[in-house]
Design a protein around this motif. Structure first.
Motif, PDB file in Angstrom:
ATOM      1  N   LEU A 110       0.858  -1.182   0.000  1.00  0.00           N
ATOM      2  CA  LEU A 110       0.000   0.000   0.000  1.00  0.00           C
ATOM      3  C   LEU A 110       0.892   1.229   0.000  1.00  0.00           C
ATOM      4  O   LEU A 110       1.808   1.333   0.813  1.00  0.00           O
ATOM      5  CB  LEU A 110      -0.908   0.021   1.225  1.00  0.00           C
ATOM      6  CG  LEU A 110      -1.941  -1.084   1.347  1.00  0.00           C
ATOM      7  CD1 LEU A 110      -2.796  -0.865   2.589  1.00  0.00           C
ATOM      8  CD2 LEU A 110      -2.814  -1.171   0.127  1.00  0.00           C
ATOM      9  N   GLN A 112       1.028   5.521   0.045  1.00  0.00           N
ATOM     10  CA  GLN A 112       0.232   6.705   0.368  1.00  0.00           C
ATOM     11  C   GLN A 112       1.164   7.892   0.567  1.00  0.00           C
ATOM     12  O   GLN A 112       1.957   7.919   1.489  1.00  0.00           O
ATOM     13  CB  GLN A 112      -0.572   6.436   1.641  1.00  0.00           C
ATOM     14  CG  GLN A 112      -1.598   7.469   1.945  1.00  0.00           C
ATOM     15  CD  GLN A 112      -2.382   7.105   3.195  1.00  0.00           C
ATOM     16  OE1 GLN A 112      -1.792   6.816   4.220  1.00  0.00           O
ATOM     17  NE2 GLN A 112      -3.691   7.129   3.092  1.00  0.00           N
ATOM     18  N   ARG A 117      -2.727  10.987   1.668  1.00  0.00           N
ATOM     19  CA  ARG A 117      -3.092  10.844   3.082  1.00  0.00           C
ATOM     20  C   ARG A 117      -4.128  11.893   3.471  1.00  0.00           C
ATOM     21  O   ARG A 117      -5.071  11.612   4.206  1.00  0.00           O
ATOM     22  CB  ARG A 117      -1.839  10.974   3.955  1.00  0.00           C
ATOM     23  CG  ARG A 117      -2.017  10.458   5.349  1.00  0.00           C
ATOM     24  CD  ARG A 117      -0.716  10.417   6.138  1.00  0.00           C
ATOM     25  NE  ARG A 117       0.374   9.836   5.380  1.00  0.00           N
ATOM     26  CZ  ARG A 117       1.545  10.449   5.172  1.00  0.00           C
ATOM     27  NH1 ARG A 117       1.780  11.640   5.670  1.00  0.00           N
ATOM     28  NH2 ARG A 117       2.490   9.867   4.471  1.00  0.00           N
ATOM     29  N   GLY A 120      -7.361  10.675   2.201  1.00  0.00           N
ATOM     30  CA  GLY A 120      -7.761   9.351   2.668  1.00  0.00           C
ATOM     31  C   GLY A 120      -7.802   8.284   1.592  1.00  0.00           C
ATOM     32  O   GLY A 120      -8.679   7.429   1.594  1.00  0.00           O
ATOM     33  N   SER A 122      -5.287   5.494  -0.952  1.00  0.00           N
ATOM     34  CA  SER A 122      -4.023   4.763  -1.085  1.00  0.00           C
ATOM     35  C   SER A 122      -3.979   4.108  -2.454  1.00  0.00           C
ATOM     36  O   SER A 122      -5.004   3.915  -3.092  1.00  0.00           O
ATOM     37  CB  SER A 122      -3.911   3.670  -0.020  1.00  0.00           C
ATOM     38  OG  SER A 122      -3.924   4.195   1.257  1.00  0.00           O
ATOM     39  N   GLU A 139     -10.021   4.224  -1.720  1.00  0.00           N
ATOM     40  CA  GLU A 139     -10.203   4.625  -0.319  1.00  0.00           C
ATOM     41  C   GLU A 139      -9.333   3.757   0.587  1.00  0.00           C
ATOM     42  O   GLU A 139      -9.105   2.579   0.290  1.00  0.00           O
ATOM     43  CB  GLU A 139     -11.668   4.470   0.090  1.00  0.00           C
ATOM     44  CG  GLU A 139     -12.640   5.310  -0.695  1.00  0.00           C
ATOM     45  CD  GLU A 139     -12.666   6.762  -0.278  1.00  0.00           C
ATOM     46  OE1 GLU A 139     -12.230   7.086   0.841  1.00  0.00           O
ATOM     47  OE2 GLU A 139     -13.112   7.585  -1.091  1.00  0.00           O
ATOM     48  N   ASP A 140      -8.854   4.319   1.692  1.00  0.00           N
ATOM     49  CA  ASP A 140      -7.973   3.587   2.608  1.00  0.00           C
ATOM     50  C   ASP A 140      -8.566   2.264   3.066  1.00  0.00           C
ATOM     51  O   ASP A 140      -7.890   1.233   3.054  1.00  0.00           O
ATOM     52  CB  ASP A 140      -7.641   4.439   3.834  1.00  0.00           C
ATOM     53  CG  ASP A 140      -6.621   5.516   3.525  1.00  0.00           C
ATOM     54  OD1 ASP A 140      -5.876   5.376   2.535  1.00  0.00           O
ATOM     55  OD2 ASP A 140      -6.565   6.498   4.292  1.00  0.00           O
ATOM     56  N   GLU A 141      -9.816   2.280   3.488  1.00  0.00           N
ATOM     57  CA  GLU A 141     -10.456   1.059   3.992  1.00  0.00           C
ATOM     58  C   GLU A 141     -10.569   0.022   2.887  1.00  0.00           C
ATOM     59  O   GLU A 141     -10.350  -1.166   3.104  1.00  0.00           O
ATOM     60  CB  GLU A 141     -11.857   1.357   4.557  1.00  0.00           C
ATOM     61  CG  GLU A 141     -11.888   2.335   5.717  1.00  0.00           C
ATOM     62  CD  GLU A 141     -11.787   3.793   5.267  1.00  0.00           C
ATOM     63  OE1 GLU A 141     -12.231   4.140   4.146  1.00  0.00           O
ATOM     64  OE2 GLU A 141     -11.234   4.582   6.048  1.00  0.00           O
ATOM     65  N   LYS A 144      -7.091  -1.488   2.203  1.00  0.00           N
ATOM     66  CA  LYS A 144      -6.699  -2.479   3.211  1.00  0.00           C
ATOM     67  C   LYS A 144      -7.473  -3.780   3.030  1.00  0.00           C
ATOM     68  O   LYS A 144      -6.913  -4.868   3.132  1.00  0.00           O
ATOM     69  CB  LYS A 144      -6.905  -1.912   4.611  1.00  0.00           C
ATOM     70  CG  LYS A 144      -5.906  -0.823   4.939  1.00  0.00           C
ATOM     71  CD  LYS A 144      -6.198  -0.170   6.265  1.00  0.00           C
ATOM     72  CE  LYS A 144      -5.210   0.980   6.480  1.00  0.00           C
ATOM     73  NZ  LYS A 144      -5.577   1.820   7.603  1.00  0.00           N
TER      74      LYS A 144
END
Length: 161
Positions: A110, A112, A117, A120, A122, A139-141, A144
């Protein structure tokens, strides 16, 4: 087989526009300093036309990115995930579709930056023996979850063989 393609984050437009604005400002400052040096130190007079031309191109290029390039990038960049493959699709004139087998994935990273950042988002970079492939600006979520899903599927496929 029908692939369920997902779109990257709508924040991708803002991230690309912010990056473009920063790089354009830096470029204009550098070209302006070089233009001033051309006058101050009596460099070849034809250089001033080159610096002015580069400043004009930079100033014209910024709205192009804002109003044309970034929205097109957002609309055309897609990714899809199945049990066996990862699909990455992008492009308008030259459409690129990358199919990465789960068994060939070696690592997932990942990425960023500072601007990413702030918004929000990546980028997910998938490395194989052949090279690396990226899913930009999600999106970050989601990034991940995507990382976890891909690593789980890649590990399962490796155990099956």
């Amino acid at each position: 087989m029908d692939i369920d393609y997902k779109q990257i984050s709508p924040k991708a437009i803002k991230v690309r526009n912010t990056n473009e604005l920063i790089s354009s400002l830096i470029s204009v400052i550098i070209f302006a300093v070089l233009l001033l040096c051309t006058y101050q130190f009596h460099w070849w007079s034809w250089l001033q036309y080159g610096w002015i031309g580069l400043i004009v191109l930079t100033v014209i290029g910024t709205p192009w990115t804002y109003f044309v390039s970034s929205p097109i990038f957002y609309k055309t960049c897609r990714y899809g995930l199945t049990d066996d493959f990862l699909y990455i699709k992008s492009g308008v004139w030259k459409i690129s579709e990358v199919v990465v087998p789960m068994t060939k994935i070696q690592s997932i990273k990942l990425t960023q930056g500072v601007i990413m950042r702030k918004y929000g988002v990546s980028s997910v970079e998938i490395k194989t023996m052949q090279g690396s492939h990226a899913i930009p600006l999600v999106e970050d979520e989601v990034a991940k979850k995507l990382r976890d899903d891909i690593s789980k599927l890649a590990r399962l496929k490796e155990l099956d063989e």
